[in-house]
Design a protein around this motif. Sequence first.
Motif, mmCIF file in Angstrom:
data_model
loop_
_atom_site.group_PDB
_atom_site.id
_atom_site.type_symbol
_atom_site.label_atom_id
_atom_site.label_comp_id
_atom_site.label_asym_id
_atom_site.label_seq_id
_atom_site.Cartn_x
_atom_site.Cartn_y
_atom_site.Cartn_z
ATOM 1 N N HIS A 26 -4.841 0.231 -4.239
ATOM 2 C CA HIS A 26 -5.802 1.298 -4.435
ATOM 3 C C HIS A 26 -6.628 1.446 -3.158
ATOM 4 O O HIS A 26 -6.725 0.512 -2.382
ATOM 5 C CB HIS A 26 -6.701 0.801 -5.565
ATOM 6 N N GLY A 27 -7.232 2.603 -2.967
ATOM 7 C CA GLY A 27 -8.201 2.736 -1.873
ATOM 8 C C GLY A 27 -7.529 2.741 -0.521
ATOM 9 O O GLY A 27 -6.482 3.327 -0.323
ATOM 10 N N VAL B 241 0.354 0.772 -11.926
ATOM 11 C CA VAL B 241 0.049 1.354 -10.629
ATOM 12 C C VAL B 241 -1.439 1.615 -10.591
ATOM 13 O O VAL B 241 -2.012 2.095 -11.553
ATOM 14 C CB VAL B 241 0.793 2.688 -10.470
ATOM 15 N N VAL B 242 -2.020 1.232 -9.491
ATOM 16 C CA VAL B 242 -3.442 1.514 -9.387
ATOM 17 C C VAL B 242 -3.589 2.922 -8.862
ATOM 18 O O VAL B 242 -3.176 3.209 -7.749
ATOM 19 C CB VAL B 242 -4.116 0.524 -8.420
ATOM 20 N N SER B 243 -4.074 3.783 -9.640
ATOM 21 C CA SER B 243 -4.264 5.148 -9.159
ATOM 22 C C SER B 243 -5.612 5.657 -9.621
ATOM 23 O O SER B 243 -6.215 5.107 -10.518
ATOM 24 C CB SER B 243 -3.155 6.050 -9.677
ATOM 25 N N SER B 244 -6.045 6.705 -8.993
ATOM 26 C CA SER B 244 -7.417 7.143 -9.241
ATOM 27 C C SER B 244 -7.580 7.708 -10.655
ATOM 28 O O SER B 244 -8.661 7.688 -11.202
ATOM 29 C CB SER B 244 -7.821 8.183 -8.201
ATOM 30 N N TYR C 109 0.838 -1.204 0.000
ATOM 31 C CA TYR C 109 0.000 0.000 0.000
ATOM 32 C C TYR C 109 0.869 1.248 0.000
ATOM 33 O O TYR C 109 0.669 2.182 -0.775
ATOM 34 C CB TYR C 109 -0.911 -0.006 1.233
ATOM 35 N N MET C 110 1.864 1.244 0.863
ATOM 36 C CA MET C 110 2.722 2.426 0.977
ATOM 37 C C MET C 110 3.505 2.673 -0.301
ATOM 38 O O MET C 110 3.872 3.792 -0.610
ATOM 39 C CB MET C 110 3.650 2.284 2.174
ATOM 40 N N ARG C 111 3.745 1.615 -1.058
ATOM 41 C CA ARG C 111 4.444 1.765 -2.329
ATOM 42 C C ARG C 111 3.488 2.140 -3.462
ATOM 43 O O ARG C 111 3.889 2.217 -4.617
ATOM 44 C CB ARG C 111 5.162 0.461 -2.683
ATOM 45 N N ILE D 225 4.977 8.638 -4.163
ATOM 46 C CA ILE D 225 4.939 7.656 -3.087
ATOM 47 C C ILE D 225 5.761 6.442 -3.488
ATOM 48 O O ILE D 225 5.845 6.100 -4.663
ATOM 49 C CB ILE D 225 3.500 7.217 -2.741
ATOM 50 N N GLY D 226 6.377 5.815 -2.502
ATOM 51 C CA GLY D 226 7.197 4.633 -2.763
ATOM 52 C C GLY D 226 8.646 4.972 -3.060
ATOM 53 O O GLY D 226 9.483 4.070 -3.117
ATOM 54 N N ALA E 106 -2.402 17.218 4.822
ATOM 55 C CA ALA E 106 -1.993 17.233 6.225
ATOM 56 C C ALA E 106 -0.533 16.863 6.373
ATOM 57 O O ALA E 106 0.096 16.393 5.427
ATOM 58 C CB ALA E 106 -2.833 16.222 7.000
ATOM 59 N N ALA E 107 -0.035 17.068 7.575
ATOM 60 C CA ALA E 107 1.316 16.629 7.884
ATOM 61 C C ALA E 107 1.218 15.450 8.827
ATOM 62 O O ALA E 107 0.248 15.304 9.568
ATOM 63 C CB ALA E 107 2.093 17.755 8.550
ATOM 64 N N MET E 108 2.177 14.578 8.781
ATOM 65 C CA MET E 108 2.097 13.364 9.584
ATOM 66 C C MET E 108 3.502 12.868 9.901
ATOM 67 O O MET E 108 4.418 12.990 9.099
ATOM 68 C CB MET E 108 1.337 12.321 8.775
ATOM 69 N N LYS F 14 -5.740 3.446 6.743
ATOM 70 C CA LYS F 14 -4.454 4.038 6.418
ATOM 71 C C LYS F 14 -4.462 5.560 6.537
ATOM 72 O O LYS F 14 -3.420 6.187 6.448
ATOM 73 C CB LYS F 14 -4.036 3.628 4.998
ATOM 74 N N SER F 15 -5.625 6.165 6.725
ATOM 75 C CA SER F 15 -5.673 7.622 6.862
ATOM 76 C C SER F 15 -5.602 8.069 8.327
ATOM 77 O O SER F 15 -5.640 9.250 8.625
ATOM 78 C CB SER F 15 -6.969 8.167 6.255
ATOM 79 N N THR G 232 1.562 16.292 2.948
ATOM 80 C CA THR G 232 0.793 16.085 1.713
ATOM 81 C C THR G 232 -0.027 17.343 1.489
ATOM 82 O O THR G 232 0.028 18.271 2.302
ATOM 83 C CB THR G 232 -0.159 14.886 1.839
ATOM 84 N N PRO H 217 5.961 6.869 2.303
ATOM 85 C CA PRO H 217 4.774 5.996 2.303
ATOM 86 C C PRO H 217 3.518 6.728 1.844
ATOM 87 O O PRO H 217 3.389 7.933 2.019
ATOM 88 C CB PRO H 217 4.645 5.596 3.769
ATOM 89 N N LYS H 218 2.627 5.957 1.272
ATOM 90 C CA LYS H 218 1.287 6.468 0.992
ATOM 91 C C LYS H 218 0.549 6.515 2.318
ATOM 92 O O LYS H 218 0.441 5.496 2.991
ATOM 93 C CB LYS H 218 0.596 5.530 0.007
ATOM 94 N N VAL H 219 0.074 7.669 2.716
ATOM 95 C CA VAL H 219 -0.612 7.755 4.004
ATOM 96 C C VAL H 219 -2.049 8.225 3.841
ATOM 97 O O VAL H 219 -2.740 8.474 4.812
ATOM 98 C CB VAL H 219 0.139 8.689 4.986
ATOM 99 N N ASP H 220 -2.480 8.378 2.598
ATOM 100 C CA ASP H 220 -3.851 8.812 2.398
ATOM 101 C C ASP H 220 -4.371 8.207 1.096
ATOM 102 O O ASP H 220 -3.590 7.926 0.196
ATOM 103 C CB ASP H 220 -3.919 10.340 2.333
ATOM 104 N N MET H 221 -5.692 8.005 1.021
ATOM 105 C CA MET H 221 -6.269 7.278 -0.101
ATOM 106 C C MET H 221 -5.934 7.898 -1.448
ATOM 107 O O MET H 221 -5.654 7.218 -2.400
ATOM 108 C CB MET H 221 -7.788 7.212 0.051
#
Lengths: 345, 338, 434
Positions: free
Chosen positions: A57-58, C99-102, A51-53, C69-70, C44-46, A267-268, C41, C8-12
């Motif tokens: 999705h989602g 990559v799965v992205s929106s 997910y982090m990479r 990300i990654g 927000a900050a994290m 994850k949020s 991001t 890291p991805k930290v949000d959808m």
Amino acid sequence: MADALHQPLQPKNGQENEPFAIRSYTPQQLKDALRKMYLIRRFEEGAEDSYMRGLIHGTMHLSIGQEASAVGACMALTDNDKITSTHRGHGHCVAKGADVSKMFAEFFGKESGYCKGRGGSMHIADVEKGNLGANGIVGGGLPIAVGAALSAKRLKTGAVTVCFFGDGANNEGAFHEALNMAAIWKLPVVFVCENNQYGMSTSTERSTAVTSIADRALAYAMPGSTVDGNDFSAVAEAVDTAVSRARDGQGPSLIESMTYRWRGHSKSDRNRYRTKDEISVWMKRDPIGRMAKLLRDHKIMSEDDIAALETEVEAEIAEAIKKARSGPDPLVSDATKYVYADAAA
Amino acid sequence: MTGEAHTDSSLRQLSYAEAIREAMDIALAADERVILMGEDIGVYGGAFQVTGDLVHKYGEDRVMDTPISELGGAGVAVGAAMTGLRPVFEFQFSDFAALAMEQIVNQAAKVRFMLGGAASVPVVMRFPAGSGTGAAAQHSQSLEAWFGHVPGLKVVQPSTPEDAKGLLLAAIEDPDPVMIFEHKILYKMKGTVPDGHYTTPIGTAAVRRSGADLTIVATSLMVHKALEAAATLADEAVDAEVIDLRTVRPMDRDTVLASVRKTGRLLCVYEGVKTLGVGAEVSAMVAESDAFDFLDAPIVRLGGAESPIPYNPELEKAVVPQVPDILNAARQLAGGTV
Amino acid sequence: MPTEVILPKVDMDMATGSIASWHVAEGEEVAKGQPLFDIETDKAAMEVESPASGRLHHVSVEVGSEVPIGTTLAWIYADGEDVGPPPEHATSAVTDDHVVSSDAGAPRAVLVDQSAKASELQGNSSSAKQRATPAARKLATQSHVDLADVTGSGPRARVQRADVERLLDVPAPDAIAVPALPWSTQQGDLSVLSSGSGEAAPWVLIHGFAADASGWSAVEKQLRMSAAVHRIELPNHGRSPRRKVADFRDLVSQMRQAFDGLGDQPVRLVGHSLGAAVSLALADTRPRRIESLTLISPAGLGPEINGVVLAGIARASRPESLGPWLKQLTGDPDVVTPNYVQAAARQRPDGQGRAAQASMMDALFPDGVQAFDLHAALSRLECPTRIIWGRRDAIVPWKHALRAPGQVALHLFDDVGHLPHVEIPEQVCALMML
């Protein structure tokens, strides 16, 4: 009658000195159980890393820290038995016997995933093994579990349904309606509330009028008990008793399994509602560490055996991710396939 | 009821409610997996006496009274359908669907899809619907369009006893969740009903009256009002074609478009609230198709008023289309004054 | 093996982010779970915790720079681990495979219901501002009528289908068959125009409804070079007398008389439209007299016929009302020039003649349907037979040709309408003489 129902669940005859798991399961069963707990942990860590990479999705909801609850509860079940699961359902799916590479494939949105890439983490299911599916709706699986139990009773399949849900769901109307119907019709269903203390950010103290969710069983005339959800043996024992009762036609039970998720809600989550101290206290109660110790103490596995098991599981996860990533993507032209049985409808 | 002798079955008359009961009776007798669920459908016989005495024939295990738990009850039916039973779940009033939307919309409609086809939900839900009984705002709605908006559901509105039986048997045999909207005013309506088992295909409209000057697409009770209006119009040399849509989802595009190509004029009559209702979809379907080129007048819709259903009988009539409204609209359409 | 530190991805919906600050400097020690850096991001900050215990090395992303990300940010080396050059990272993320992205891109459009195509709904530009119903626009476009010339009788002067029909001098469809004028019959034989000479078998040409012998002129000029050409005119057409035609059988019987009058020698018979149907019927009853048969856009092979156009032509008396209908006859409406229309209008019969044609039409094509079916006759033919048809025929559907049996040759022309012998006479002649 009501008094009899509300006796604390008693251990089976005799060997009170030994934990239920040691008394009831073969060494191989116990090794397999520990293996599944590792598999869940590593699966979720692998999913988190993916997910982090940006490969997933989602969002996803991790159950790291709750492995004993999932694996312990499924010990009494066969592939004929059903479970309904929750948005935090990876552990239930693995515990019920799923193939982790098909789970990863689902997370990566692949046609080779359990739901052909249509469901993702939140709807992961494995119908062949009796997992009727995780659910994106809090409390969504409760009436469905009762329906599955109704089918089992009517069709005389002998199946028992274990309905997993979280503490958040115990304040939904569906919880109350489902428990009531299961009780009036004496259906073979076991309600397992995995109380990890928070519905997203809201603690049970702030959201739930009763101190113990198990107390709500009283309102629906079924046995209710609370167990240490991080103790594999305790969970297995409570669910085993309830499943036997259900198989005997005596109806449903409610078990509250006290546990804790190490990670955020999703994850949020920025973890603003609980302290690091609280998390670290619970991390010291690691259900996997405790299970490993139990097996070491009873000379079922040595330190080396356990290290080898961990290595084996890590290799399995790495292989599963590799296999899942190479699976085929669904065709965009098939995006609305599976809406109806007859695709032309 | 099955003991009655009919010398000529082609002329056998049953009420709409009796036809539905007969369909359930046939399904219960033919298939052990079929169960009926709902509030007060057992010894009480159902709020509109549709299940009647079926509980005596099949027992409480198969004609199950549920608690007043619409969400839970609908969910139990969904879970049972996923695991081998064929439940027919009766809502006491279609309005109570609001209590169960979660299980219908988020679960029943989506399970097959979310699981990539690994499971199906062959559940039937029956909804007594519509106004005209003085039951006021919370017991009189026509909510079929809500469900028509949800992929994964099928939605039907039988208008005759024959179709009420045929569509229900088709719904019970269908592998997907089917929502049946039964108009309460129609329960007592009598009509010819064939003997034994037959199905009316879901997704097909019926041309109830053939005509050349204008197409009236109507649903449920409105079909009868449209036919009454068409008979009057015939005396005025206006030849109206009346189409009974029968299924809201999936909609029978071919029948509607063919009729509009022929007549060049379209009037939609439905009881649900006009805005974003079934007639809106019919209109858009025509406007988006090649039949558009055949339109010789604007499309006209007659639907429910932008209001809850009032209690006062005169007000109640005023907020849903009536025969004079249909006549008025049809005359204007056919006369080229719209 | 050192542990990779990634963004890291930290949000959808997060695709990129940046480091706000490092809690640990390069080369410093850090424990697993201890805050390592802050991420920023667009929302927000994290704080991000260290994935391992050890020393931080190879920090490769500067504070504040935005990366996907990654992305590898640094590496953590455990106690005693050799710090060499930065390792290859195990799985590079965003740039790696899919990559799965929106914003996955195009596929969405594939699923949109395309039943409505805006381009199909446009009227022609000169008509665009006129208020008119879709049906009126369609008829106007088909008939080459400018909507600006039509007076609308609907609300807000909206043009309705009937308004266009009035301009075209068409009776409403249900009134097509009713002849408006009285007419009387005439005595005399059907008209036959003969020309040319030669050794080869003579040609016999039969024209279609609402035409006459002059319609063959382009073809006749070529045919007469090598053989005699006889053009028979249908009753109520050209120079033939006005006669009652009860039905198709009656028409054939009248035409057979004229045909028999031409002698006993075999002929090459050619018919167009209704004339082709008559030719087919003649060939069926006089097989020994037919050397070959050519059917151009024949009637009689299916029920459909464009009765509106035929009626329009039959009733038109002036160039203004005839022109729009004639334009429907050809594949390319521009073939029908104003001069052509003027000439055609002069050839039209008088009021009684037009009424006689309308009456004949009603007998042959009641309610716009061909009341005779010659499919069986076509199957019985033994002489060489060919069908010539334009795929843009708006009067009789060319697909009727597909009912022809195997021994009949089909010649279909893409951009040709109902009048191949007028639109492409050279090619038609070449085929006829094969």
